[in-house]
Scaffold this motif. Structure first.
Motif, PDB file in Angstrom:
ATOM      1  N   LYS A  55      29.384  41.617  38.429  1.00  0.00           N
ATOM      2  CA  LYS A  55      30.463  41.832  39.389  1.00  0.00           C
ATOM      3  C   LYS A  55      31.824  41.433  38.822  1.00  0.00           C
ATOM      4  O   LYS A  55      32.824  42.083  39.125  1.00  0.00           O
ATOM      5  CB  LYS A  55      30.179  41.090  40.683  1.00  0.00           C
ATOM      6  N   ASP A  56      31.878  40.391  38.003  1.00  0.00           N
ATOM      7  CA  ASP A  56      33.166  40.001  37.433  1.00  0.00           C
ATOM      8  C   ASP A  56      33.701  41.073  36.482  1.00  0.00           C
ATOM      9  O   ASP A  56      34.912  41.304  36.405  1.00  0.00           O
ATOM     10  CB  ASP A  56      33.089  38.634  36.740  1.00  0.00           C
ATOM     11  N   LYS A  57      32.804  41.755  35.776  1.00  0.00           N
ATOM     12  CA  LYS A  57      33.203  42.862  34.894  1.00  0.00           C
ATOM     13  C   LYS A  57      33.705  44.036  35.731  1.00  0.00           C
ATOM     14  O   LYS A  57      34.690  44.691  35.387  1.00  0.00           O
ATOM     15  CB  LYS A  57      32.039  43.327  34.016  1.00  0.00           C
ATOM     16  N   LYS A  58      33.017  44.290  36.843  1.00  0.00           N
ATOM     17  CA  LYS A  58      33.449  45.355  37.749  1.00  0.00           C
ATOM     18  C   LYS A  58      34.828  45.032  38.323  1.00  0.00           C
ATOM     19  O   LYS A  58      35.690  45.905  38.421  1.00  0.00           O
ATOM     20  CB  LYS A  58      32.437  45.554  38.882  1.00  0.00           C
ATOM     21  N   GLN A  59      35.014  43.774  38.699  1.00  0.00           N
ATOM     22  CA  GLN A  59      36.303  43.339  39.256  1.00  0.00           C
ATOM     23  C   GLN A  59      37.420  43.584  38.241  1.00  0.00           C
ATOM     24  O   GLN A  59      38.452  44.150  38.580  1.00  0.00           O
ATOM     25  CB  GLN A  59      36.253  41.849  39.622  1.00  0.00           C
ATOM     26  N   THR A  60      37.194  43.183  37.003  1.00  0.00           N
ATOM     27  CA  THR A  60      38.196  43.366  35.952  1.00  0.00           C
ATOM     28  C   THR A  60      38.488  44.846  35.736  1.00  0.00           C
ATOM     29  O   THR A  60      39.652  45.256  35.635  1.00  0.00           O
ATOM     30  CB  THR A  60      37.716  42.722  34.632  1.00  0.00           C
ATOM     31  N   LEU A  61      37.460  45.649  35.688  1.00  0.00           N
ATOM     32  CA  LEU A  61      37.608  47.089  35.473  1.00  0.00           C
ATOM     33  C   LEU A  61      38.378  47.740  36.628  1.00  0.00           C
ATOM     34  O   LEU A  61      39.299  48.529  36.407  1.00  0.00           O
ATOM     35  CB  LEU A  61      36.228  47.732  35.325  1.00  0.00           C
ATOM     36  N   LEU A  62      38.035  47.384  37.846  1.00  0.00           N
ATOM     37  CA  LEU A  62      38.711  47.960  39.011  1.00  0.00           C
ATOM     38  C   LEU A  62      40.154  47.486  39.127  1.00  0.00           C
ATOM     39  O   LEU A  62      41.037  48.262  39.499  1.00  0.00           O
ATOM     40  CB  LEU A  62      37.930  47.649  40.286  1.00  0.00           C
ATOM     41  N   ASN A  63      40.403  46.225  38.796  1.00  0.00           N
ATOM     42  CA  ASN A  63      41.785  45.727  38.796  1.00  0.00           C
ATOM     43  C   ASN A  63      42.629  46.511  37.795  1.00  0.00           C
ATOM     44  O   ASN A  63      43.767  46.865  38.077  1.00  0.00           O
ATOM     45  CB  ASN A  63      41.838  44.233  38.462  1.00  0.00           C
TER      46      ASN A  63
END
Length: 178
Positions: A55-63
């Motif tokens: 989820k932290d990777k997804k958060q970074t990607l979406l940001n």
């Protein structure tokens, strides 16, 4: 529950929060950027939907997909979406926010198609004409299409005005065929 209903609920909550914090314009820009990224980069959806990605990777990607200067509220919203395991419908949420924002701010999308590029002053005159007719703000998009030969095609809301040479010639041709 229906994807449309869920995405609209999230979008309404985001718009309400953004309006209260006077960030609705910034979040609107972020959601436009995000929605555009989903369209231009189809791999984004597959990557975000991948359950093996943290989820932290997804958060970074979406940001990152929201742009360099994404509002803090947008980042927190994405965090909530990820916590609730709703990332698979984030694209729908972004599009729902855009729609709700445009309704709230009375923003109308307009498009001007010409055979050659028009000057910024001419584009501004067309924008002002549409704004005076609709009593709203117009997000205007210009497009060059040499196939219309000359003249222009103006589209906004459900209105379409075709003053192109191509349509005039086709009209004359159809009259002659009768």
């Amino acid at each position: 529950m229906d994807i449309g209903v869920i995405s609209v609920r999230y979008a309404r909550a985001l718009l309400k929060s953004a309006t209260e914090q006077k960030l609705e314009d910034a979040v609107y820009h972020d959601m436009q950027t995000l929605a555009d990224c989903y369209v231009r980069v189809p791999q984004l959806r597959m990557t975000i939907d991948n359950p093996m990605l943290a989820k932290d990777k997804k958060q970074t990607l979406l940001n990152t997909a929201c742009g360099d200067k994404a509002a803090e509220l947008t980042k927190r919203f994405i965090g909530v979406v990820l916590e609730e395991d709703r990332e698979d419908i984030l694209q729908f949420m972004a599009n729902s926010y855009i729609t709700l924002y445009r309704q709230q701010k009375n923003v109308i999308r307009g498009r001007l198609i010409t055979a050659t590029a028009v000057s910024p002053s001419m584009e501004q005159k067309m924008r002002q004409m549409v704004e005076s007719r609709t009593n709203g703000k117009v997000e205007f998009e210009s497009e060059v299409n040499p196939e219309i030969i000359g003249g222009f095609i103006l589209e906004y809301d459900t209105y379409r005005m075709d003053a192109s040479v191509k349509s005039k010639l086709n009209s004359i041709l159809n009259t002659l065929k009768k």
